[in-house]
Design a protein around this motif. Structure first.
Motif, short mmCIF file in Angstrom:
data_model
loop_
_atom_site.label_atom_id
_atom_site.label_comp_id
_atom_site.label_asym_id
_atom_site.label_seq_id
_atom_site.Cartn_x
_atom_site.Cartn_y
_atom_site.Cartn_z
N ASP A 129 45.16 10.60 -42.63
CA ASP A 129 46.48 10.48 -42.02
C ASP A 129 46.27 10.72 -40.53
O ASP A 129 45.81 11.79 -40.14
CB ASP A 129 47.46 11.53 -42.56
CG ASP A 129 48.00 11.17 -43.92
OD1 ASP A 129 48.08 9.97 -44.22
OD2 ASP A 129 48.34 12.08 -44.68
N ASN A 144 44.35 14.28 -40.15
CA ASN A 144 44.34 15.09 -41.36
C ASN A 144 43.60 14.31 -42.44
O ASN A 144 44.02 13.22 -42.83
CB ASN A 144 45.77 15.39 -41.80
CG ASN A 144 45.84 16.45 -42.88
OD1 ASN A 144 44.81 16.88 -43.40
ND2 ASN A 144 47.03 16.85 -43.24
N SER A 145 42.46 14.84 -42.89
CA SER A 145 41.67 14.23 -43.95
C SER A 145 40.93 15.35 -44.67
O SER A 145 40.93 16.49 -44.21
CB SER A 145 40.68 13.20 -43.37
OG SER A 145 39.64 13.85 -42.69
N VAL A 149 40.36 18.10 -39.96
CA VAL A 149 41.76 18.46 -39.74
C VAL A 149 41.87 19.03 -38.33
O VAL A 149 41.15 19.97 -37.98
CB VAL A 149 42.25 19.52 -40.76
CG1 VAL A 149 43.68 19.94 -40.45
CG2 VAL A 149 42.13 19.00 -42.19
N LYS A 151 43.73 18.59 -33.98
CA LYS A 151 44.53 17.92 -32.95
C LYS A 151 43.65 17.63 -31.74
O LYS A 151 42.76 18.41 -31.40
CB LYS A 151 45.69 18.82 -32.51
CG LYS A 151 46.67 19.15 -33.60
CD LYS A 151 47.75 20.09 -33.09
CE LYS A 151 48.73 20.45 -34.19
NZ LYS A 151 49.78 21.37 -33.71
#
Length: 194
Positions: A129, A144-145, A149, A151
């Motif tokens: 995602d 996100n995986s 994960v 930023k």
């Protein structure tokens, strides 16, 4: 407007790409309401649709690939992608090749990608995602995986790009080996506080 687009080739990256021998349904519908708003609905193939709203000099649009809903955003452009495989590298290279330096927009752009296989920086990321959005000259990314994960924020300060990274999990696969790659992406160095 209705067409099967036979005889027309499209050189955009997948999933838009097609040769001139392939038929693909294309539908464009437009209407003007009582408030002089222009609304255009576009459908390309079986799983790509878009709605464009032009009102009072403002252009808002949504593009959906593999996503049924088509809601017009309040501001700017929203792209929603739900695909088995998505090659972000090819799209970035295509955008760079169009010489977008002459185009400047202060509109909001948001990209949401959900895919089983994302190709990014010449590497595969599985079950991802990914959310990308801009605010002025800054770009904010959330990934996100199962193995990655975190930023990434790209900021421009005094004409220099700075990346602020914050990861809970980070796993980077080996580079994809492709015969046609002329130049591999630059190496990445990370400084961690933990």
């Amino acid at each position: 407007i209705f067409s099967d687009l036979k005889g027309l080739s499209i050189t955009l990256p997948e999933p838009f790409k097609k040769t001139n021998t392939i038929e693909k349904d294309f539908i464009l519908r437009g209407k003007i309401d009582n408030q002089r708003s222009h609304i255009i609905d576009v459908k390309y193939g079986s799983d790509i649709n878009s709605t464009i709203l032009y009102k009072n000099g403002n252009l808002n649009s949504s593009i959906n690939i593999g996503v049924a809903g088509n809601k017009i955003p309040n501001d700017g452009l929203v792209i929603n992608i739900n695909n088995n495989e998505f090659n972000l590298d090819k799209w970035i290279n295509f955008i760079k090749s169009t010489n977008t330096k002459s185009v400047h927009s202060n509109k909001n752009i948001e990209v949401n990608i959900k895919t089983r296989a994302l190709i990014m920086v010449n590497r595969y990321f599985n079950d991802v995602d990914l959310q990308i959005r801009n605010k002025q000259d800054d770009i904010f990314t959330i990934i996100n995986s199962p193995k990655t994960v975190g930023k990434l924020n790209l900021k421009k300060i005094n004409n220099q790009n700075f990346i602020n990274a914050n990861f809970k999990k980070l796993h980077i696969n080996e580079a994809i080996i492709q015969k046609k790659i002329k130049k591999l992406p630059p190496s990445m160095n990370f400084t961690c506080t933990k």
